[in-house]
Design an enzyme around this catalytic site. Structure first.
Site, mmCIF file in Angstrom:
data_model
loop_
_atom_site.group_PDB
_atom_site.id
_atom_site.type_symbol
_atom_site.label_atom_id
_atom_site.label_comp_id
_atom_site.label_asym_id
_atom_site.label_seq_id
_atom_site.Cartn_x
_atom_site.Cartn_y
_atom_site.Cartn_z
ATOM 1 N N ARG A 199 -1.933 -2.399 -5.436
ATOM 2 C CA ARG A 199 -1.821 -3.593 -4.601
ATOM 3 C C ARG A 199 -2.676 -3.540 -3.332
ATOM 4 N NH1 ARG A 199 -0.444 -4.518 -8.837
ATOM 5 N NH2 ARG A 199 1.505 -5.413 -9.596
ATOM 6 N N SER B 293 6.198 -11.842 -5.039
ATOM 7 C CA SER B 293 6.855 -10.610 -4.594
ATOM 8 C C SER B 293 6.599 -10.394 -3.106
ATOM 9 C CB SER B 293 6.341 -9.413 -5.392
ATOM 10 O OG SER B 293 6.707 -9.529 -6.749
ATOM 11 N N GLU C 171 4.450 -6.854 0.846
ATOM 12 C CA GLU C 171 3.268 -7.118 0.033
ATOM 13 C C GLU C 171 2.534 -8.341 0.557
ATOM 14 O OE1 GLU C 171 2.293 -8.193 -4.612
ATOM 15 O OE2 GLU C 171 3.695 -6.565 -4.185
#
Length: 295
Positions: A169, A218, A288
């Site tokens: 990520r 998310s 995130e």
């Protein structure tokens, strides 16, 4: 801050509410919101901003962005018009940073190519997907990326994947770098097979992630060897609310705008969730979503 007299071929908007440009539907105004036509237009704008000492931030569709209520001082640059996709032969597809993820998968399918069907259900654009090394089911988009074209130190330059640092990520870029294009190397694949991959991905995401309210997907990264939603569930935080922001009843790693939420609501809810997970599970969650704007 002198914003008058800026010249570009694209669109310039003053005091533009960022709530119009983020999937969370929150965020105060940007002093200037710019939509350049192409790389030359972007370079010209950046030169003018640099001459005037005006800070700037480049964004895609705002699907992974939380803008604080005080807004953004300086300029926000949208790459939404960088949406060209073309086939180069030998299994390669070049996509502009502003191209929608699903549109790129569909284009590849038309060329008899596949291998990136896992981004079909990820909202947003190629630039955003690359910036976060978006992925699903253990695969990241950088694994399919041969090279990136960046605006680097004011110049357009192509970087091979082996020149870039990336991981779960994230993609490490120098301050001021802007992703313009990505070159993907894909597999020869029957259109029917790609269609099945797209269908399964979209169905799975609808089943798991259709939360019914504006969200950023998310909200927290999965800690190594664990999943954020399980940790949040273990604290009993599913459904927890601060103002108009709520931990989704459907998927507890989604924080949703149930109506009238502010960025402050989301920031406070994030703090409450992180505190509860740390106290209950001994794990520090990391956002995130990208949090930007005046504090």
């Amino acid at each position: 801050m002198n914003l008058s007299g800026l010249n570009m071929r694209g669109l310039l908007l003053a005091d533009e509410p960022m709530s119009r440009h983020t999937s969370l539907r929150v965020g105060g105004p940007a002093d200037l919101f710019a939509i350049p036509e192409d790389a030359d237009d972007l370079q010209g704008l950046l030169r003018q901003l640099k001459e005037r000492g005006i800070p700037w931030l480049a964004i895609g569709r705002g699907n992974n962005l939380l803008v604080r209520d005080s807004g953004i001082r300086g300029a926000v640059i949208s790459l939404e018009r960088f949406n060209r996709v073309e086939a180069l032969g030998q299994g390669r597809i070049r996509a502009g940073a502003g191209a929608e993820n699903l549109a790129v998968v569909r284009f590849a399918q038309e060329q008899g190519l596949g291998g990136i069907g896992f981004i079909s259900g990820i909202p947003g654009t190629v630039g955003g997907a690359i910036r976060m090394n978006a992925g699903a089911y253990g695969t990241g988009i950088m694994e399919r990326t041969e090279s990136l074209t960046l605006l680097h130190d004011g110049n357009v330059r192509e970087f091979g994947r082996d020149e870039l640092e990336y991981g779960y990520r994230h993609l490490d870029l120098a301050a001021g770098d802007i992703i313009l294009e990505a070159l993907f190397r894909l597999d020869q694949r029957e259109a029917e097979q790609t269609e099945e991959e797209i269908r399964k991905d979209l169905e799975l995401r609808r089943a798991k992630h259709s939360v019914g309210f504006p969200s950023a997907g998310s909200f927290f990264k999965n800690p190594a060897g664990q999943t954020a939603w399980r940790l949040i569930d273990a604290t009993g935080m599913r459904g927890e609310r601060v103002g108009g922001a709520q931990v989704s009843q459907v998927h507890s790693n989604f924080l949703v705008n149930t109506g009238g939420a502010t960025a402050g609501d989301f920031l406070e809810l994030s703090r409450v969730v992180k505190k509860a997970v740390l106290a209950s599970c001994g794990v520090t969650l990391e956002e995130e979503v990208r949090i930007v704007g005046e504090e």
